[in-house]
Motif scaffolding. Structure first.
Motif, short mmCIF file in Angstrom:
data_model
loop_
_atom_site.label_atom_id
_atom_site.label_comp_id
_atom_site.label_asym_id
_atom_site.label_seq_id
_atom_site.Cartn_x
_atom_site.Cartn_y
_atom_site.Cartn_z
N ALA A 96 -35.15 48.05 37.97
CA ALA A 96 -34.23 49.00 37.35
C ALA A 96 -32.82 48.50 37.46
O ALA A 96 -32.51 47.67 38.30
N THR A 97 -32.01 49.02 36.59
CA THR A 97 -30.60 48.80 36.73
C THR A 97 -30.19 49.54 37.99
O THR A 97 -30.75 50.59 38.31
N ASP A 98 -29.27 49.00 38.69
CA ASP A 98 -28.73 49.78 39.77
C ASP A 98 -27.90 50.87 39.10
O ASP A 98 -26.75 50.63 38.70
N ASN A 99 -28.53 52.01 38.94
CA ASN A 99 -27.89 53.05 38.15
C ASN A 99 -26.59 53.53 38.76
O ASN A 99 -25.64 53.85 38.04
N TYR A 100 -26.58 53.56 40.06
CA TYR A 100 -25.37 54.04 40.72
C TYR A 100 -24.19 53.13 40.38
O TYR A 100 -23.10 53.58 40.01
N SER A 101 -24.40 51.79 40.48
CA SER A 101 -23.27 50.92 40.18
C SER A 101 -23.00 50.85 38.68
O SER A 101 -21.89 50.56 38.26
N ALA A 102 -24.02 51.15 37.87
CA ALA A 102 -23.77 51.18 36.42
C ALA A 102 -22.82 52.32 36.11
O ALA A 102 -21.88 52.16 35.32
N GLY A 103 -23.08 53.48 36.74
CA GLY A 103 -22.16 54.60 36.55
C GLY A 103 -20.77 54.25 37.03
O GLY A 103 -19.76 54.56 36.39
N ALA A 104 -20.72 53.56 38.19
CA ALA A 104 -19.43 53.16 38.72
C ALA A 104 -18.72 52.22 37.77
O ALA A 104 -17.49 52.28 37.60
N THR A 105 -19.50 51.32 37.12
CA THR A 105 -18.89 50.38 36.15
C THR A 105 -18.16 51.13 35.05
O THR A 105 -17.05 50.76 34.64
N ALA A 106 -18.79 52.20 34.59
CA ALA A 106 -18.14 52.98 33.54
C ALA A 106 -16.82 53.53 34.04
O ALA A 106 -15.80 53.48 33.35
N ALA A 107 -16.84 54.07 35.28
CA ALA A 107 -15.62 54.62 35.84
C ALA A 107 -14.55 53.54 35.99
O ALA A 107 -13.38 53.75 35.68
N GLU A 108 -14.99 52.37 36.46
CA GLU A 108 -14.04 51.27 36.67
C GLU A 108 -13.33 50.90 35.39
O GLU A 108 -12.18 50.47 35.41
N ASN A 109 -14.02 50.98 34.26
CA ASN A 109 -13.41 50.60 32.99
C ASN A 109 -12.63 51.74 32.35
O ASN A 109 -11.65 51.51 31.63
N LEU A 110 -13.06 52.95 32.61
CA LEU A 110 -12.41 54.09 31.96
C LEU A 110 -11.12 54.48 32.67
O LEU A 110 -10.12 54.81 32.06
N TYR A 111 -11.17 54.41 34.03
CA TYR A 111 -10.02 54.90 34.81
C TYR A 111 -8.70 54.24 34.43
O TYR A 111 -7.70 54.93 34.20
N PRO A 112 -8.67 52.90 34.36
CA PRO A 112 -7.37 52.26 34.06
C PRO A 112 -6.80 52.75 32.73
O PRO A 112 -5.59 52.89 32.58
N ALA A 113 -7.69 53.00 31.75
CA ALA A 113 -7.19 53.42 30.44
C ALA A 113 -6.60 54.82 30.50
O ALA A 113 -5.79 55.19 29.65
N LEU A 114 -7.03 55.61 31.50
CA LEU A 114 -6.54 56.98 31.58
C LEU A 114 -5.36 57.13 32.52
O LEU A 114 -4.75 58.19 32.62
N LYS A 115 -5.03 56.04 33.26
CA LYS A 115 -4.05 56.16 34.31
C LYS A 115 -2.73 56.77 33.87
O LYS A 115 -2.15 57.60 34.56
N ASP A 116 -2.26 56.41 32.66
CA ASP A 116 -0.93 56.91 32.26
C ASP A 116 -0.90 58.40 32.09
O ASP A 116 0.15 59.02 32.15
N LYS A 117 -2.07 58.98 31.83
CA LYS A 117 -2.04 60.43 31.58
C LYS A 117 -2.07 61.23 32.86
O LYS A 117 -1.97 62.45 32.86
N LEU A 118 -2.23 60.52 34.00
CA LEU A 118 -2.32 61.27 35.25
C LEU A 118 -0.93 61.58 35.77
O LEU A 118 0.04 60.89 35.49
#
Lengths: 381, 330, 498
Positions: free
Chosen positions: A164-186
Motif C-alpha cells: 500500500a501507499t503509506d497513506n499517512y505520508s501521502a496525506g501529509a504530502t498533500a499538506a506539505e504542498n498546499l500549506y505554502p500556497a496558503l501561507k499569505d492568507k494566514l
C-alpha cells in the motif's frame, strides 16, 4: 396457479440474493472484463520486471477490491491481471458496488476463503469487519496480502504483507504542498480549511485524512499559528495535532464525511464548507471526494483563486481540473504498480517464501509536472 | 350501509389541500435555513439546491403515474444510473455524438419501463416485486454496459459538453438555472396530461377502481403499461439531468434515489393507496427533501441526521394522508 | 309491451368443475320489466355476463334486434345498447360524476378531454331522469343511492335498449327505491327492455311484468307477474313451498329475565337517547328505514364505534364496553351487515374463520390446534348445513348465504349469549334464508337472546317476538308481535319525515 409459481420463484431468487448481503444490496459486481480497447488511453509500463516467466505452479488467487466505483480500482485490476498473465497464474477479481457496502465485501471474502485459493488479495473497506474472516483464512492456511488499505488490527500472522501507499505520508504530502500556497492568507483573522473524506472506516482514507490534518497543523504551529479541528468525530478524536478551541484558533480545519460514499453526497458536504466566507483551502482524500469538491464548485466557482483545493488519485475529471487550474494539485498513488506487486507478493507467499510489507509511492502532481515521465504513467483515466 | 353526507370541504381542501401545506413547509424550511446560516442565503446555494434536484424531480414526475395506479416503480434509481452509463459509454468510449447518447439513455428508460409494464399489467406480478427485480437487473446491466468503468460525460468546456448548458447557462458572470425553467414547463405539461387527457384520466381510474375501468370498456392493460412507460421515460430524462450535473457516474450507485423521488411525491400529496395525486404536489414534495438534504449540512447537522429527518417527514406525510382518509370515511 | 328485442336460446356455459348454464332460455320484450329470479348460484349473474360479453358462451345463440350477435366484451355490448347496472357499483371514486358517466367515451378537443361539455351533457341526462345530482361532485362523496342513480344515468347515456338491473335496491333507502321504480317505469314507457334481478318478492310484484326463474343453472319457467303468487315463484325456485306464516305469538316466557339493558345511549346523530331491554330467549326485531340508526346503535353497543354517553347492563350488571373485545367478553356477538368487509376474512378457510373469535381455545403456546379447529368447525357446518366441500375451502369461494353461515358459526363457537344479527339474510337466496330463520329460532329456544336488525318487513314480522322501531336515530316505538301490523311499523318508521 402459474402466477403463484412465478411469484414464488422470483421471491426465492430475491431472498437468495438478499442473503448474499444485507442493506440495499444485490449480487456482487460482475467480474471485471479483461482489459480491452475501451480502456484508459495511458498505458503504464509495469514498474517491476523482476518476476519469473512462470513461478512453476499455476496458482489461483482470489482478489477482492474495495469497489468498482472509481477508475483507480480499474487501474489496479489491470495491473493485477497483466502480472497474473505474465506469471502464469489465474485470478478471480470481485468487489462490492460501493465502498460503503461493507457487508457485501465481507461476504465476498468469506466466499473467497471457501474457494480454497492459493492466496487472497484484499483491499478492505472496513478493516474491523474483516477480522473474523481473516482469522478463518489463516486457519485454512490461506495467505492474505492486503493492498491499498491495510488491516493493522488483523490477527497476528493472518496478513502476510501489506502492499500500500503509506497513506499517512501521502496525506501529509498533500499538506506539505498546499500549506505554502496558503501561507499569505494566514494571519488576518480566522481562516478555514475543509477536508472531505468519503468515509471514516477504511484504513487508507482515515490515514490520509489524519496525515493531512497532522502535517498541516505541524506546519502551522511552526509558523506560530493555532489550529482547531472540528467536524466528523473520528478525525477530531484521532488527530495528533495540538488543538485549541474553535473560537481561539487561527486556522479551523473542518472535516466533512457524508453518509454514503457517493459523489453527490460528498458534493453537498463540500458545498457547505466551501460556501463559508473564511474558507481558503480544501482537501479531498480520494477520487470520489475530490470529484465531489469539483461538483460543488460548479455553482460556487471559488476554486482557483479564493480557495485552493488539493485532490487525490487521478481520473479524467481530476486531471482536466488540474490542467485548467481549478484544482491546485493532487497526490496520485501508483495503482498499476500496486496491482503488479500484489501478485508478485502472493506468488512468493504461495511458494512459501517469507514476505514483508511493500510500501508503494505516492506522488504530488500539478499542472507543471503531470506530463513528466515518472509521473504520467500513474495517471490513469 | 352508512349514508354519507355530501363532503363538506374544509378551507384547506379548497386551497388544494396537501399541496398547500407542503408549499408552506418548503417556505418555512427555506426561511429557517436562511436565518440559521448566512452562507445558506447565497444565490449559489439556491443554484446548488436546484442543480441537485433536477434528477429527483424528473423521477418523481414519472413515478407519480405508477403511484396513482396504486403501484410503484422501484427501478428508477438504479435505472437512472444504468441509462446514464449506457449512453455515456457510447459517447465517451465509442465516440458517439452526445445527442445520440442522450437519446439512447431515454430509449433505454422507455424499454425498461415497458418491461415493467408488461410484467405488472399482463403477467400480473405485484408492482413492488416486479420493479424490485428490474431494479436489480438495471443495476447489473449498468455495470455491464460501461464495462464496470465509471463514466464521465463530456465536461462543459469539452466538445459535446453543450448538453450541460441545457440545465445551466452562464451569461456574463452569473449562472442561471435554465433547468428549472424546463422543469416548470414539464410539470405544467404533465399536470395537463394527468388531468385533461385520457392517459391521465384512465391512470386515475385504474388506481381508483380497476374493475370499474375494465367494465367500462377501457383498454386497461394498455394504459396500465403506459403508466410504467412514462415512469421509465422520465427515469431516462432524469439520467440526462444527473449526467449533466455530476462529474462522474459510477456503476453500483443509484439505489436509494427512487426512495427520494417516491417520498417526494407522497409528501406532495400522491396517495399511497392510489387514485389521487398531482404533479405539482410531487414537485413541491421533492423540494422538501432537497431542501433538507442541502440545508442541514449548513446548520452543522451530520449527514446521517438528514436521512433520519427526511424519514420522519415522510412518515408525517403518509400519516396525514391516512388520517385524511379516515376523516372522509366517517 | 312490445315485440321481442332479445332472445337468448339454449345458452350453455361450463367452468372447470361447474356446469354454470344448462341450455337456458331467456327473452325480453320491448317496453317490459322482466324479473330474473333464482337462488344464489342459480346462474342469473352468469347468464347476464354471457349476454354482455364478459363471459363467452360454449353454445347457444343470442338474437338481438332480429340479428344474431356475439359480444366479445362489455364495450361491444354497451355500444350496441345492452347495458348492466351492476350490484357492486362500478364507479371510480376519485373522479367526478360526469367523468364517471362518460368514462371510456370522453368528449375530446384534440388530445384534451372536454370536461365542460361532459358536465353539460351529464346535467341534461339528469334532467331527463329527474335526478338532482351535481355533475362536478366527486363520486366518493355521494351516498350509495345517488351513486346508483349515476350508474343508471350512465346506462341511459349509452342509448341503451336493454338494461339489466342486478339487485338494484339492496343498498337503497325506501325513498330511493321509489325513485328507482319511477325511473324504471319511465324507461319502460320509452320502450326499453328491462331485466330486473332481485330477491325481493314484494318488489317483483310491484314493478315487473314477467318473471323467469332459474334453478341450478337451468331454466325452470316464465310466469306473468299478475297471474302468479309468491308461492308459485318460490316453488319454482326451490322446488317446494317453504314459506311460513308470520309469527303471531311471542315465544318468550313472561318471567324471562332481562339479559341486556341499554340505557340512554348516545353516539352522534344516528344514536340519540336509545333505551330498550332484551329478554332471555327473545328475538327482538329492529325495524326502520335505511339510515334510521339501527346499525349505528348496534355498533355502539358492541364497542365498534365510540359512544358519548349511556349505560349497558348485561344480566343486571353494568359493563364497560369500549371495544369489541369488551363486548365479546361480556358475551355479545355481532354479525355485521357487510359480510365481506367486516365479517369474514375471505382469503382464509372456513375453519380459520369459524375459530377467529375464539383462538385462545385452539392455541397451545404458539401452536394452533388445527385438529380441534376442524372438529368444531365441522360440527357447525353440519348443524348449519353450510354448503362447502370441506372446512378447508376458502371462504371467498362460497356463496353469500354460506359465507353468512360461517360468520354465524364464528359467534356460536364463542358461546355468545347475546347475538346481534344485522341484516342476516341480505343477498341470500330463499332456501338459505329459511335455514337461517330455523337456526335463529333454535338458538332462541335454547335460551340465547337475539337482536335482529332487518329492512325486510316480512322477515321482521315472521321472526320477532317484539319489535323496536327506529327513525333517524331515535327509538320511536315498541310493538309486541300480537299487536303489530305493517302499517303501524311504517308509521313509526316514518314519523319524522315530512
Amino acid at each position: 396457479m402459474k402466477k403463484k409459481v412465478l411469484s414464488t420463484l422470483l421471491t426465492a431468487a430475491l431472498a437468495a440474493s438478499l442473503l448474499a448481503g444485507c442493506g440495499e444490496t444485490a449480487a456482487p459486481a460482475a467480474d471485471t472484463a479483461s482489459s480491452d480497447a475501451g480502456a484508459a488511453t495511458e498505458e503504464a509500463a509495469p514498474a517491476d520486471t523482476s518476476s519469473d516467466a512462470g513461478s512453476g505452479e499455476a496458482y489461483h488467487f482470489e482478489i477482492i477490491v474495495k469497489s468498482y466505483q472509481s477508475s483507480y480500482w480499474q487501474a489496479a485490476v489491470k495491473g493485477i491481471e497483466a502480472e497474473a498473465e505474465a506469471k502464469g497464474v489465474t485470478v478471480n477479481c470481485t468487489g462490492p458496488n460501493a465502498e460503503s457496502d461493507i457487508a457485501d465485501q465481507v461476504n465476498m471474502l468469506n466466499s473467497a476463503i471457501n474457494n480454497a485459493p492459493d492466496g487472497i488479495g484484499l483491499a478492505a473497506c472496513d478493516q474491523s469487519a474483516c477480522l473474523d474472516a481473516l482469522q478463518a483464512a489463516m486457519d485454512a492456511g490461506i495467505p492474505v496480502v492486503c493492498f491499498d488499505s491495510g488491516c493493522p488490527d488483523a490477527p497476528a500472522g493472518s496478513v502476510v504483507s501489506t502492499v500500500a501507499t503509506d497513506n499517512y505520508s501521502a496525506g501529509a504530502t498533500a499538506a506539505e504542498n498546499l500549506y505554502p500556497a496558503l501561507k499569505d492568507k494566514l494571519g488576518n483573522g480566522q481562516v478555514r480549511v475543509g477536508e472531505i473524506n468519503q468515509e471514516a472506516t477504511s484504513e487508507s482514507i482515515i490515514n490520509r485524512g489524519l496525515g493531512f490534518i497532522d502535517k498541516f497543523a505541524e506546519l502551522a504551529k511552526a509558523d506560530g499559528y493555532t489550529v482547531a479541528v472540528i467536524g466528523n468525530e473520528k478525525y477530531v478524536n484521532d488527530t495528533k495535532a495540538e488543538t485549541v478551541a474553535e473560537a481561539d484558533a487561527d486556522i479551523v480545519i473542518e472535516v466533512g464525511v457524508p453518509a454514503q460514499t457517493t459523489v453527490e453526497l460528498c458534493a453537498t458536504e463540500a458545498a457547505a464548507i466551501m460556501n463559508k466566507a473564511d474558507t481558503i483551502g480544501m482537501f479531498g482524500s480520494n477520487q470520489v471526494a475530490a470529484e465531489g469538491i469539483l461538483t460543488a464548485n460548479e455553482n460556487l466557482s471559488v476554486l482557483g483563486d479564493k480557495i485552493l483545493a488539493a485532490g487525490f488519485d487521478a481520473g479524467s475529471v481530476i486531471k482536466a481540473a488540474i490542467k485548467d487550474g481549478t484544482l491546485f494539485g493532487a497526490v496520485t498513488q501508483s495503482p498499476l504498480a500496486m496491482g503488479i506487486t500484489t501478485i508478485d507478493v502472493l506468488c512468493d507467499a504461495a511458494d512459501g517464501k517469507s514476505v514483508s510489507d511493500v510500501p508503494t509511492d505516492g506522488y504530488w502532481y500539478n499542472a507543471d509536472n503531470m506530463d513528466a515521465d515518472d509521473i504520467a504513467p500513474n495517471l490513469y483515466d | 350501509m352508512n349514508s354519507k353526507e355530501l363532503g363538506k370541504k374544509s378551507i384547506l381542501t379548497k386551497l388544494g389541500g396537501q399541496k398547500f401545506i407542503v408549499l408552506l413547509v418548503v417556505i418555512v424550511l427555506f426561511a429557517f435555513f436562511a436565518v440559521a446560516s448566512p452562507d445558506f442565503r447565497k444565490y449559489t446555494t439556491v443554484l446548488s439546491i436546484l442543480d441537485y434536484s433536477y434528477y429527483i424531480v424528473l423521477m418523481a414526475i414519472g413515478v407519480t403515474f405508477p403511484l396513482i395506479t396504486a403501484g410503484v416503480d422501484l427501478s428508477i434509481g438504479t435505472g437512472l444510473i444504468c441509462y446514464s452509463l449506457a449512453g455515456g459509454y457510447l459517447v465517451v468510449q465509442c465516440g458517439w455524438p452526445v445527442g445520440l447518447g442522450m437519446l439512447v439513455s431515454v430509449l433505454f428508460g422507455i424499454a425498461i419501463g415497458a418491461l415493467n409494464g408488461v410484467l405488472i399489467s399482463i403477467m400480473e406480478l405485484p408492482p413492488f416485486l416486479a420493479t424490485l427485480c428490474t431494479c436489480m437487473i438495471t443495476r447489473g446491466l449498468g455495470s455491464i454496459c460501461s464495462k464496470s468503468f465509471g463514466i464521465s460525460w463530456p465536461a462543459a468546456s469539452a466538445p459535446g459538453g453543450w448538453f450541460r448548458s441545457i440545465f445551466k447557462v452562464t451569461l456574463g458572470n452569473t449562472k442561471y438555472p435554465l433547468g428549472f425553467l424546463w422543469i416548470l414547463l414539464i410539470v405544467a405539461a404533465m399536470a395537463f396530461v394527468l388531468n385533461h387527457t385520457r392517459i391521465g384520466r384512465y391512470t386515475i381510474a385504474i388506481g381508483s377502481n380497476k374493475e370499474a375501468a375494465v367494465l367500462s370498456g377501457i383498454n386497461v392493460k394498455f394504459y396500465h403499461i403506459m403508466a410504467y412507460v412514462i415512469s421509465g421515460f422520465f427515469a431516462g430524462l432524469a439520467s440526462i439531468a444527473y449526467s449533466a450535473v455530476f462529474a462522474t457516474v459510477q456503476p453500483g450507485t443509484g439505489a436509494g434515489f427512487e426512495l427520494e423521488a417516491i417520498g417526494g411525491a407522497i409528501i406532495g400529496g400522491v396517495s399511497a393507496t392510489g387514485g389521487a395525486g398531482s404533479i405539482e404536489g410531487a414537485l413541491i414534495g421533492v423540494f422538501v427533501i432537497c431542501l433538507l438534504k442541502t440545508g442541514l449540512p449548513f446548520v452543522g447537522l451530520q449527514a446521517n441526521w438528514q436521512q433520519i429527518i427526511t424519514g420522519l417527514v415522510l412518515i408525517g406525510a403518509v400519516l396525514v394522508d391516512i388520517i385524511k382518509k379516515r376523516r372522509e370515511a366517517k | 309491451m312490445g315485440e321481442v328485442i332479445l332472445t337468448m336460446n339454449d345458452i350453455d356455459k361450463s367452468f372447470p368443475g361447474v356446469h354454470a348454464l344448462d341450455h337456458v332460455h331467456f327473452d325480453v320484450n320491448r317496453g317490459e320489466v322482466h324479473a330474473l329470479m333464482g337462488e344464489n348460484g342459480a346462474g342469473k349473474s352468469t347468464l347476464m355476463k354471457v349476454l354482455t360479453g364478459i363471459y363467452t358462451k360454449d353454445s347457444g345463440s343470442i338474437i338481438y334486434e332480429g340479428k344474431e350477435v356475439e359480444f366479445h366484451n362489455a364495450r361491444e355490448a354497451q355500444d350496441a345498447g345492452v347495458v348492466i347496472v351492476h350490484q357492486e357499483l362500478n364507479m371510480v371514486g376519485h373522479l367526478t360524476v360526469a367523468q364517471n358517466i362518460f368514462i371510456g367515451r370522453e368528449f375530446k378537443k384534440g388530445i384534451m378531454i372536454d370536461d365542460k361539455k361532459m358536465n353539460e351533457e351529464a346535467k341534461k341526462l339528469f334532467e331527463r331522469l329527474n335526478i338532482d345530482i351535481d355533475p362536478t361532485a366527486t363520486m366518493s362523496d355521494l351516498t350509495v343511492g345517488k351513486q346508483q342513480m349515476c350508474e343508471i344515468a350512465k346506462a341511459i347515456s349509452h342509448e341503451a335498449k336493454v338494461i339489466v338491473f342486478d339487485e338494484p335496491s339492496a343498498a337503497l333507502t325506501e325513498a330511493e327505491i321509489q325513485e328507482l321504480f319511477k325511473i324504471i317505469r319511465d324507461l319502460r314507457e320509452q320502450n326499453l327492455g328491462i331485466v330486473y334481478i332481485s330477491h325481493r318478492m314484494d318488489e317483483i310484484k310491484v314493478i315487473t311484468d314477467r318473471v323467469t326463474v332459474m334453478r341450478d343453472g337451468g331454466y325452470v319457467g316464465t310466469l306473468i307477474t299478475n297471474e302468479c303468487t309468491k308461492d308459485d315463484i318460490i316453488n319454482m325456485m326451490v322446488g317446494r313451498v317453504i314459506y311460513e306464516e308470520p309469527k303471531t305469538k311471542s315465544m318468550v316466557a313472561p318471567d324471562a329475565p332481562v339479559v341486556l339493558k341499554v340505557s340512554h345511549l348516545n353516539a352522534g346523530k344516528m344514536v340519540q337517547d336509545v333505551s330498550f331491554e332484551l329478554r332471555k330467549g327473545e328475538i327482538l326485531g329492529f325495524s326502520g328505514l335505511m339510515g334510521a340508526g339501527r346499525t349505528e346503535t348496534a355498533r355502539a353497543i358492541f364497542g365498534a364505534d365510540p359512544k358519548e354517553s349511556g349505560e349497558i347492563f348485561v344480566n343486571g350488571q353494568k359493563v364497560e364496553i369500549n371495544t369489541p373485545e369488551d363486548a365479546v367478553k361480556a358475551g355479545i356477538g355481532y354479525l355485521s351487515e357487510d359480510r365481506k368487509r367486516y365479517g369474514v376474512v375471505v382469503q382464509k378457510t372456513v375453519a380459520e374463520n369459524s375459530t377467529l373469535a375464539t383462538m385462545d381455545r385452539y392455541v397451545k403456546g404458539i401452536f394452533i390446534n388445527k385438529k380441534a379447529e376442524h372438529e368444531i368447525t365441522q360440527k357447525y357446518v353440519d348443524s348449519l348445513a353450510t354448503k362447502t366441500p370441506s372446512v378447508d375451502q376458502l371462504v371467498v369461494n362460497l356463496s353469500g348465504g354460506n359465507q353468512q353461515k360461517v360468520v354465524i358459526a364464528k359467534w356460536l363457537v364463542r358461546d355468545c349469549e347475546i347475538l346481534i344479527f344485522d341484516e342476516p339474510t341480505r343477498g341470500i337466496d330463499v332456501g338459505a334464508k329459511n335455514e337461517i330463520y330455523k337456526l335463529m329460532n333454535k338458538l332462541a329456544a335454547e335460551g340465547k337472546s337475539i337482536i335482529m336488525i332487518s329492512s325486510e318487513m316480512t322477515e321482521i314480522l315472521r321472526m320477532s317476538d317484539r319489535i323496536v322501531v327506529m327513525c333517524e336515530g331515535k327509538v320511536t316505538g315498541e310493538l309486541g308481535i300480537e299487536e303489530v301490523t305493517q302499517e303501524k311499523i311504517m308509521n313509526l318508521a316514518t314519523r319524522d319525515i315530512q
